[in-house]
Enzyme design. Structure first.
Site, PDB file in Angstrom:
ATOM      1  N   SER A 125       0.673  -1.197  -0.075  1.00 27.11           N
ATOM      2  CA  SER A 125      -0.017  -0.071  -0.091  1.00 27.11           C
ATOM      3  C   SER A 125       0.741   1.241  -0.097  1.00 27.11           C
ATOM      4  O   SER A 125       2.064   1.386   0.543  1.00 27.11           O
ATOM      5  CB  SER A 125      -0.936   0.044   1.344  1.00 27.11           C
ATOM      6  OG  SER A 125      -1.357   1.177   1.614  1.00 27.11           O
ATOM      7  N   GLU A 127       0.499   3.626   1.664  1.00 29.28           N
ATOM      8  CA  GLU A 127       0.379   4.002   3.193  1.00 29.28           C
ATOM      9  C   GLU A 127       1.777   3.709   3.783  1.00 29.28           C
ATOM     10  O   GLU A 127       2.182   4.648   4.689  1.00 29.28           O
ATOM     11  CB  GLU A 127      -0.550   3.455   3.978  1.00 29.28           C
ATOM     12  CG  GLU A 127      -2.045   3.739   3.949  1.00 29.28           C
ATOM     13  CD  GLU A 127      -2.322   5.259   4.507  1.00 29.28           C
ATOM     14  OE1 GLU A 127      -1.842   5.597   5.532  1.00 29.28           O
ATOM     15  OE2 GLU A 127      -2.550   6.204   3.589  1.00 29.28           O
ATOM     16  N   TYR A 149      -1.762   0.564  10.573  1.00 30.10           N
ATOM     17  CA  TYR A 149      -1.779  -0.287   9.251  1.00 30.10           C
ATOM     18  C   TYR A 149      -0.759  -0.066   8.577  1.00 30.10           C
ATOM     19  O   TYR A 149      -0.145  -0.954   7.952  1.00 30.10           O
ATOM     20  CB  TYR A 149      -3.085   0.442   8.704  1.00 30.10           C
ATOM     21  CG  TYR A 149      -3.334  -0.026   7.353  1.00 30.10           C
ATOM     22  CD1 TYR A 149      -3.879  -1.402   7.036  1.00 30.10           C
ATOM     23  CD2 TYR A 149      -2.826   0.861   6.156  1.00 30.10           C
ATOM     24  CE1 TYR A 149      -3.998  -1.764   5.746  1.00 30.10           C
ATOM     25  CE2 TYR A 149      -3.056   0.265   4.771  1.00 30.10           C
ATOM     26  CZ  TYR A 149      -3.647  -0.860   4.571  1.00 30.10           C
ATOM     27  OH  TYR A 149      -3.803  -1.338   3.231  1.00 30.10           O
TER      28      TYR A 149
HETATM   29  P1  NAP Z   1     -11.427  -4.762   1.819  1.00 29.47           P
HETATM   30  O1  NAP Z   1     -12.768  -4.452   0.975  1.00 29.47           O
HETATM   31  O2  NAP Z   1     -11.428  -4.427   3.405  1.00 29.47           O
HETATM   32  O3  NAP Z   1     -11.305  -6.198   1.867  1.00 29.47           O
HETATM   33  C1  NAP Z   1     -10.758  -6.957   2.907  1.00 29.47           C
HETATM   34  C2  NAP Z   1     -10.916  -8.394   2.785  1.00 29.47           C
HETATM   35  O4  NAP Z   1      -9.991  -9.209   3.859  1.00 29.47           O
HETATM   36  C3  NAP Z   1     -12.314  -8.951   3.152  1.00 29.47           C
HETATM   37  O5  NAP Z   1     -12.637  -9.807   1.987  1.00 29.47           O
HETATM   38  C4  NAP Z   1     -12.361  -9.568   4.277  1.00 29.47           C
HETATM   39  O6  NAP Z   1     -13.149 -10.489   4.594  1.00 29.47           O
HETATM   40  C5  NAP Z   1     -10.706 -10.215   4.445  1.00 29.47           C
HETATM   41  N1  NAP Z   1     -10.247 -10.433   5.816  1.00 29.47           N
HETATM   42  C6  NAP Z   1      -9.863  -9.437   6.809  1.00 29.47           C
HETATM   43  N2  NAP Z   1      -9.595 -10.093   7.983  1.00 29.47           N
HETATM   44  C7  NAP Z   1      -9.424 -11.470   7.565  1.00 29.47           C
HETATM   45  C8  NAP Z   1      -8.913 -12.580   8.292  1.00 29.47           C
HETATM   46  N3  NAP Z   1      -8.469 -12.527   9.429  1.00 29.47           N
HETATM   47  N4  NAP Z   1      -9.251 -13.827   7.384  1.00 29.47           N
HETATM   48  C9  NAP Z   1      -9.553 -13.881   6.158  1.00 29.47           C
HETATM   49  N5  NAP Z   1      -9.831 -12.740   5.529  1.00 29.47           N
HETATM   50  C10 NAP Z   1      -9.887 -11.657   6.254  1.00 29.47           C
HETATM   51  O7  NAP Z   1     -10.095  -4.165   1.169  1.00 29.47           O
HETATM   52  P2  NAP Z   1      -9.764  -3.972  -0.136  1.00 29.47           P
HETATM   53  O8  NAP Z   1     -10.033  -2.675  -0.438  1.00 29.47           O
HETATM   54  O9  NAP Z   1     -10.289  -4.733  -1.106  1.00 29.47           O
HETATM   55  O10 NAP Z   1      -8.237  -4.169  -0.265  1.00 29.47           O
HETATM   56  C11 NAP Z   1      -7.653  -5.377  -0.598  1.00 29.47           C
HETATM   57  C12 NAP Z   1      -6.248  -5.294  -0.234  1.00 29.47           C
HETATM   58  O11 NAP Z   1      -5.436  -4.508  -0.772  1.00 29.47           O
HETATM   59  C13 NAP Z   1      -5.851  -5.130   1.229  1.00 29.47           C
HETATM   60  O12 NAP Z   1      -5.041  -5.913   1.967  1.00 29.47           O
HETATM   61  C14 NAP Z   1      -5.869  -3.715   1.658  1.00 29.47           C
HETATM   62  O13 NAP Z   1      -5.257  -3.503   2.582  1.00 29.47           O
HETATM   63  C15 NAP Z   1      -4.989  -3.557   0.218  1.00 29.47           C
HETATM   64  N6  NAP Z   1      -4.826  -2.200  -0.202  1.00 29.47           N
HETATM   65  C16 NAP Z   1      -5.909  -1.569  -0.400  1.00 29.47           C
HETATM   66  C17 NAP Z   1      -6.171  -0.375  -1.021  1.00 29.47           C
HETATM   67  C18 NAP Z   1      -7.308   0.404  -1.578  1.00 29.47           C
HETATM   68  O14 NAP Z   1      -7.145   1.517  -1.837  1.00 29.47           O
HETATM   69  N7  NAP Z   1      -8.380  -0.182  -1.666  1.00 29.47           N
HETATM   70  C19 NAP Z   1      -4.912   0.304  -1.656  1.00 29.47           C
HETATM   71  C20 NAP Z   1      -3.571  -0.533  -1.292  1.00 29.47           C
HETATM   72  C21 NAP Z   1      -3.695  -1.367  -0.606  1.00 29.47           C
HETATM   73  P3  NAP Z   1     -14.729  -9.992   5.138  1.00 29.47           P
HETATM   74  O15 NAP Z   1     -15.560  -9.833   4.218  1.00 29.47           O
HETATM   75  O16 NAP Z   1     -15.091 -11.259   5.928  1.00 29.47           O
HETATM   76  O17 NAP Z   1     -14.347  -8.847   6.140  1.00 29.47           O
HETATM   77  O1  F7E Z   2      -9.161   7.950   4.022  1.00 24.74           O
HETATM   78  C1  F7E Z   2      -9.414  11.623   5.087  1.00 24.74           C
HETATM   79  C2  F7E Z   2      -8.482  10.698   6.025  1.00 24.74           C
HETATM   80  O2  F7E Z   2      -9.982   6.153   4.915  1.00 24.74           O
HETATM   81  C3  F7E Z   2      -8.500   9.091   2.965  1.00 24.74           C
HETATM   82  C4  F7E Z   2      -7.137   1.996   2.279  1.00 24.74           C
HETATM   83  O3  F7E Z   2      -7.848   1.265   1.442  1.00 24.74           O
HETATM   84  O4  F7E Z   2      -6.093   3.551   1.028  1.00 24.74           O
HETATM   85  C5  F7E Z   2      -7.030   3.475   2.169  1.00 24.74           C
HETATM   86  O5  F7E Z   2      -6.507   4.325   3.122  1.00 24.74           O
HETATM   87  C6  F7E Z   2      -8.456  10.350   3.704  1.00 24.74           C
HETATM   88  C7  F7E Z   2      -7.507  10.341   4.851  1.00 24.74           C
HETATM   89  O6  F7E Z   2      -8.643   5.757   2.889  1.00 24.74           O
HETATM   90  C8  F7E Z   2     -12.779  11.366   6.583  1.00 24.74           C
HETATM   91  O7  F7E Z   2      -8.027  11.422   7.145  1.00 24.74           O
HETATM   92  C9  F7E Z   2     -11.544  12.894   5.897  1.00 24.74           C
HETATM   93  O8  F7E Z   2      -6.373  11.409   4.614  1.00 24.74           O
HETATM   94  O9  F7E Z   2     -10.496   6.631   2.663  1.00 24.74           O
HETATM   95  P1  F7E Z   2      -9.560   6.730   3.712  1.00 24.74           P
HETATM   96  P2  F7E Z   2      -6.749   5.814   3.411  1.00 24.74           P
HETATM   97  O10 F7E Z   2      -6.704   6.007   4.810  1.00 24.74           O
HETATM   98  O11 F7E Z   2      -6.062   6.807   2.436  1.00 24.74           O
HETATM   99  C10 F7E Z   2      -4.766   3.189   1.247  1.00 24.74           C
HETATM  100  C11 F7E Z   2      -4.079   3.038   0.146  1.00 24.74           C
HETATM  101  C12 F7E Z   2      -4.920   1.695   1.803  1.00 24.74           C
HETATM  102  O12 F7E Z   2      -3.824   0.807   1.745  1.00 24.74           O
HETATM  103  C13 F7E Z   2      -6.096   1.338   2.988  1.00 24.74           C
HETATM  104  O13 F7E Z   2      -6.130  -0.057   2.940  1.00 24.74           O
HETATM  105  O14 F7E Z   2      -9.319  11.015   3.860  1.00 24.74           O
HETATM  106  N1  F7E Z   2     -10.629  11.785   5.808  1.00 24.74           N
HETATM  107  N2  F7E Z   2     -12.592  12.735   6.555  1.00 24.74           N
HETATM  108  C14 F7E Z   2     -11.573  10.809   5.874  1.00 24.74           C
HETATM  109  N3  F7E Z   2     -11.550   9.554   5.815  1.00 24.74           N
HETATM  110  C15 F7E Z   2     -12.561   8.549   6.200  1.00 24.74           C
HETATM  111  N4  F7E Z   2     -12.423   7.325   6.355  1.00 24.74           N
HETATM  112  N5  F7E Z   2     -13.451   9.197   6.895  1.00 24.74           N
HETATM  113  C16 F7E Z   2     -13.670  10.571   6.981  1.00 24.74           C
HETATM  114  O15 F7E Z   2     -14.880  10.804   7.560  1.00 24.74           O
END
Ligand code: NAP
Ligand code: F7E
Length: 325
Positions: A125, A127, A149
Site C-alpha cells: 500500500s 500508506e 496499518y
Molecule cells: P477490503 O474491501 O477491506 O477487503 C478485505 C478483505 O479481507 C475482505 O474480504 C475481508 O473479509 C478479508 N479479511 C479481513 N480479515 C481477515 C481474516 N482475518 N481472515 C481472512 N480474511 C480476512 O479491502 P480492499 O480495498 O479490497 O483491499 C484489498 C487489499 O489491498 C487489502 O489488503 C488492503 O489493505 C490492500 N490495499 C487496498 C488499497 C485500496 O485503496 N483499496 C490500496 C492499497 C492496498 P470479510 O469480508 O469477511 O471482512
Molecule cells: O481516508 C481523510 C482521511 O479512509 C482517506 C485504504 O484502502 O487507502 C485507504 O486508506 C483520507 C485520509 O483511506 C474522513 O483522514 C477525511 O486522509 O478513505 P480513507 P486511506 O486512509 O487513504 C490506502 C492506500 C490503503 O491501503 C488502505 O487500506 O480521507 N478523511 N474525512 C476521512 N477518511 C475517512 N475514512 N472518513 C472521514 O470521514
C-alpha cells in the site's frame, strides 16, 4: 491446455471481487478464502458465487491457510485479505498486526510448504510512504508509515521480499495507491461521500460529517488496478511495482466533484467536520509514479477522477432507490 488456478484471500472484499471477475473472464478456476462470520458477507460476490469455490479459512489460522493451498492447488495466490481500514488500526493495533502483517507470513508459509512453485501477489500500500520522502513516490522511495496499518503493510511488503530472496519464491508486491469503486466499504472517505451525496439527493439525509478535508490522495478505479495485479504475476521475473494514476486531489475536491454530479455547486452547505474523524497521525499527500508499471507491464489507468466520482455517485443513487423499493 488446463485452466489456470488462482487462490484469493479477501475474495469478499472490494478488490477480491473485481479480481475474481477478471480471472473468471480469463477462464481461471478461482478459489477464495472466506472467514467465518455470524452472517455470511457475500454481497460483493453473490452475482458470481456459483462460479468460484469458497474455502473456509482465516489469516489468524495457519492450518486453515495451509489446507486451503492444498485444496486449491493454485498456480497463483493473491493475498488481498487484511484489516484494511487505517482509522481502525489505532483502536485495534494488535489485531491489525496479526492480520495485515503476520497474516502475510502465514499465507507465504502455506505456499512455501505446499506449493512453492506457485506465484504470490502481496497487496502492499501507498500508506507505507506515509510522511513522504519524495514526490511523486516510486518503487525506490523510502517508507515512513504513519499508522499501525501502514507499519503492518510495511512488514508484509518486506516479508514478501524476504521470502523471494530466502526461498527463491515468485513473490511480488504491488504498491497500490488508493483505489475506489461502488464496492468500496462505506467507512472509506470516497464511499462515505458518494453515499452521503446520494442520500442528500434522495432526501434521506441533510449533511455529511467528515474529518480532514485537506488530505490529498491519488485515487484510481479498483477495476483497473486488479489487472495490474495479474500482470505482475505474468512476468518472467518477480518484481515490485507502484500502481497509481499520477494525479492527486484533496478530500474537498472529491466532495466538490461528487456534489457536482447531482448538480449542486455549493457543497460547503452540506458538509460538517468533526474531530471524531481526525487521525492521531495523518498522511497528508500521496501521488504515485507508475512509470515502471507502464514500461514493463504495459499498464495504465483507464478511468479518470471525474468518471470515478460520477460512477460512484450514480451507483449509490441506484442502490438507495433499489433498497427503498
Ligand atoms: P477490503 O474491501 O477491506 O477487503 C478485505 C478483505 O479481507 C475482505 O474480504 C475481508 O473479509 C478479508 N479479511 C479481513 N480479515 C481477515 C481474516 N482475518 N481472515 C481472512 N480474511 C480476512 O479491502 P480492499 O480495498 O479490497 O483491499 C484489498 C487489499 O489491498 C487489502 O489488503 C488492503 O489493505 C490492500 N490495499 C487496498 C488499497 C485500496 O485503496 N483499496 C490500496 C492499497 C492496498 P470479510 O469480508 O469477511 O471482512
Ligand atoms: O481516508 C481523510 C482521511 O479512509 C482517506 C485504504 O484502502 O487507502 C485507504 O486508506 C483520507 C485520509 O483511506 C474522513 O483522514 C477525511 O486522509 O478513505 P480513507 P486511506 O486512509 O487513504 C490506502 C492506500 C490503503 O491501503 C488502505 O487500506 O480521507 N478523511 N474525512 C476521512 N477518511 C475517512 N475514512 N472518513 C472521514 O470521514
Amino acid at each position: 491446455m488446463l485452466n489456470k488456478r488462482a487462490l484469493i484471500t479477501g475474495i469478499t472484499g472490494q478488490d477480491g471481487s473485481y479480481l475474481a471477475e477478471f480471472l473468471l473472464a480469463k477462464s481461471y478456476k478461482v478459489f477464495g478464502i472466506t472467514r467465518r462470520t455470524s452472517t455470511p458477507n457475500y454481497e460483493r460476490i453473490r452475482h458470481f458465487q456459483d462460479k468460484v469455490e469458497l474455502i473456509p479459512g482465516d489469516l489468524l489460522d495457519q492450518q486453515s491457510l495451509t489446507s486451503a493451498v492444498k485444496i486449491a492447488d493454485p498456480d497463483e495466490i493473491y493475498n488481498l485479505a487484511a484489516q484494511s481500514f487505517v482509522a481502525t488500526s489505532w483502536s485495534q493495533p494488535v489485531l491489525t498486526g496479526e492480520f495485515t502483517a503476520l497474516g502475510t507470513t502465514r499465507v507465504l508459509e502455506a505456499m512455501r510448504q505446499v506449493k512453492p512453485e506457485a506465484k504470490f501477489y502481496q497487496a502492499s500500500s501507498s500508506e507505507m510512504f506515509g510522511m513522504v520522502k519524495e514526490t511523486p513516490q516510486n518503487e525506490k522511495t523510502s517508507f515512513h508509515p504513519r499508522s499501525p496499518y501502514g507499519v503492518a503493510k510495511t512488514y508484509g511488503h518486506w516479508i514478501t521480499i524476504n521470502y523471494r530472496e530466502s526461498y527463491d519464491l515468485f513473490a511480488v508486491s504491488g504498491i497500490l495507491f488508493n483505489h475506489e469503486s461502488p464496492r468500496r466499504g462505506l467507512e472509506f472517505v470516497t464511499r462515505k461521500v458518494t453515499n452521503g451525496v446520494a442520500k442528500i439527493k434522495l432526501g434521506q439525509a441533510k449533511s455529511i460529517t467528515l474529518g480532514n478535508l485537506d488530505a490529498k490522495r491519488d485515487w484510481g478505479f479498483a477495476g483497473d488496478y486488479v489487472e495490474a495485479m495479474w500482470l505482475m504475476l505474468q512476468q518472467p521475473k518477480a518484481d515490485d511495482y507502484v500502481i497509481a494514476t499520477g494525479e492527486n486531489h484533496s478530500v474537498a475536491d472529491f466532495v466538490k466533484e461528487a456534489f457536482l454530479v447531482i448538480g449542486e455547486k455549493n457543497w460547503r452547505k452540506y458538509v460538517k467536520t468533526s474531530k471524531e474523524f481526525i487521525r492521531p497521525a495523518e498522511v497528508d499527500f500521496l501521488i504515485g509514479d507508475y512509470s515502471k508499471a507502464k514500461r514493463v507491464l504495459k499498464w495504465a489507468p483507464k478511468t479518470s477522477f471525474k468518471s470515478l466520482v460520477k460512477m460512484m455517485v450514480e451507483a449509490d443513487i441506484e442502490l438507495l432507490k433499489k433498497n427503498s423499493r
